[in-house]
Design an enzyme around this catalytic site. Sequence first.
Site, short mmCIF file in Angstrom:
data_model
loop_
_atom_site.label_atom_id
_atom_site.label_comp_id
_atom_site.label_asym_id
_atom_site.label_seq_id
_atom_site.Cartn_x
_atom_site.Cartn_y
_atom_site.Cartn_z
N HIS A 59 7.52 6.59 -3.67
CA HIS A 59 6.91 7.33 -2.54
C HIS A 59 7.78 7.08 -1.31
O HIS A 59 7.75 5.98 -0.74
CB HIS A 59 5.48 6.86 -2.28
CG HIS A 59 4.80 7.58 -1.14
ND1 HIS A 59 3.55 8.13 -1.27
CD2 HIS A 59 5.19 7.83 0.13
CE1 HIS A 59 3.21 8.70 -0.12
NE2 HIS A 59 4.19 8.51 0.75
N HIS A 113 9.64 8.89 2.39
CA HIS A 113 9.87 9.97 3.37
C HIS A 113 11.30 9.89 3.86
O HIS A 113 11.70 8.88 4.45
CB HIS A 113 8.92 9.83 4.56
CG HIS A 113 7.48 9.93 4.18
ND1 HIS A 113 6.80 11.12 4.14
CD2 HIS A 113 6.59 8.98 3.76
CE1 HIS A 113 5.56 10.91 3.74
NE2 HIS A 113 5.40 9.63 3.51
N LYS A 151 2.30 17.04 -4.66
CA LYS A 151 1.68 16.12 -3.71
C LYS A 151 0.45 16.76 -3.10
O LYS A 151 0.53 17.87 -2.55
CB LYS A 151 2.69 15.78 -2.62
CG LYS A 151 2.13 14.98 -1.46
CD LYS A 151 1.79 13.56 -1.86
CE LYS A 151 1.00 12.86 -0.78
NZ LYS A 151 1.60 11.64 -0.32
N HIS A 206 -2.66 11.71 -1.71
CA HIS A 206 -2.95 10.95 -0.49
C HIS A 206 -4.47 10.82 -0.43
O HIS A 206 -5.18 11.78 -0.08
CB HIS A 206 -2.41 11.67 0.76
CG HIS A 206 -2.64 10.89 2.02
ND1 HIS A 206 -1.63 10.29 2.72
CD2 HIS A 206 -3.78 10.58 2.68
CE1 HIS A 206 -2.14 9.64 3.78
NE2 HIS A 206 -3.45 9.82 3.76
N HIS A 229 -0.13 4.78 -2.22
CA HIS A 229 -0.31 3.78 -1.16
C HIS A 229 -1.76 3.32 -1.04
O HIS A 229 -2.39 3.47 -0.01
CB HIS A 229 0.23 4.27 0.19
CG HIS A 229 -0.06 5.69 0.56
ND1 HIS A 229 -1.30 6.25 0.49
CD2 HIS A 229 0.75 6.67 1.02
CE1 HIS A 229 -1.25 7.49 0.89
NE2 HIS A 229 -0.01 7.78 1.20
N ASP A 272 6.45 4.16 0.81
CA ASP A 272 5.95 5.01 1.90
C ASP A 272 6.76 4.75 3.17
O ASP A 272 6.24 4.89 4.28
CB ASP A 272 4.46 4.78 2.15
CG ASP A 272 3.83 5.89 2.98
OD1 ASP A 272 4.47 6.95 3.16
OD2 ASP A 272 2.71 5.68 3.47
C1 NCD Z 1 3.67 9.40 6.65
C2 NCD Z 1 4.69 10.17 7.46
O1 NCD Z 1 5.06 9.70 8.55
O2 NCD Z 1 5.15 11.21 7.01
N1 NCD Z 1 3.02 8.45 7.50
C3 NCD Z 1 2.40 7.31 7.11
O3 NCD Z 1 1.76 6.65 7.94
N2 NCD Z 1 2.46 6.88 5.87
C4 NCD Z 1 2.71 10.33 6.02
C5 NCD Z 1 1.91 9.70 4.92
O4 NCD Z 1 2.43 9.39 3.86
O5 NCD Z 1 0.71 9.53 5.11
ZN ZN Z 2 3.77 8.75 2.74
#
Ligand code: NCD
Ligand code: ZN
Length: 346
Positions: free
Chosen positions: A14, A16, A100, A137, A175, A248
């Site tokens: 996971h 970003h 997702k 999520h 998460h 995450d």
């Molecule tokens: C994530 C993001 O910034 O894209 N933020 C987070 O707090 N984890 C989005 C997410 O996965 O919830």
């Molecule tokens: Zn995330």
Amino acid sequence: MTQTLTIARPDDWHLHLRDGAMLQAVLPETARHFARAIIMPNLVPPVVTGADATAYRDRILAALPDGMAFEPLMTLYLTEDTDPADVEAAAATGLIKALKLYPAGATTNSASGVSNFDNVRPVLEKMAEIGLPLCVHGEVTDNDIDIFDREAVFIDRVLDPIRKATPGLKVVMEHITTKDGVDYVKSNAENLGATITTHHLIINRNHILVGGIKPHYYCLPVAKRESHRIALREAATSGDARFFLGTDSAPHTDPNKLSACGCAGCFTATNTMALLAHVFEEDGALDKLEGFASKNGPSFYGLPVNTSTLTLTKSDSATSFPGKIDTPDGSVTVFDPGFPVHWDVA
Ligand code: NCD
Ligand code: ZN
């Protein structure tokens, strides 16, 4: 004295990566240690079709520095307009590895998420048929639900009904932050796994709020009370193959974090493996780190374990991690565990 630990190269289930200059800046932080990662589709606009995922994958590969190897495992953002045929085609070529599900409004860039779950039932049926996992999520967004209860309520109101209505659907609870999440995974033998982040193994809600607000510890789902953190630690270090690493890691620039309405997300790509070695050693479970970071995820997704390796070393002196990563958009603060760490990637 130096101690070393060599494990199969880990994957991040996971992650970003964002886009543009931010992608360019943060991608090496992951690719330095991880062979593959499940790439979150919550761009603006989101990655919703196979064509979007192809284009995004190409931008990620173009941003990869020469000499680094990294395989992005693409996902599509499930909306009420997602076309089952497009999903099937994108999965058949191996382009996408999951869809997702964001409940509408749950977190950063989730406005296109699902409000009426009946509208996505044909897609979920198709996914069950072809064995494509749904990454979830797991937070309800109803205003009357306390933010610390959002995960537990999601399990009862949304997740359990979806799983019962679509038997055979593979689901990753992403998460997880609560003992409720751990217990739900443990009580469901079939087709259910969960990712756990590095930071949720380290912080509880006191770290965010006691002694002044700490925006860099704010993420979604928000860290819960200590008893939940302990349940996550036990799950991660237990060797139970249903639990695996999804960092995450979610970069936001410092101005966007340090604001009157600060963004949610902890950036842990840089030091995750060192922090995990610390955590697993503290719990007497260093021998379980490879399962959590390198083996359980591939097993759930039906992918091979990486043949390359990663070596961690522990030394007498504390490791110094960079405090920030510079990007043209602004600096991104690296997660600070708040204690000295002696492990590092060799
Ligand atoms: C994530 C993001 O910034 O894209 N933020 C987070 O707090 N984890 C989005 C997410 O996965 O919830
Ligand atoms: Zn995330």
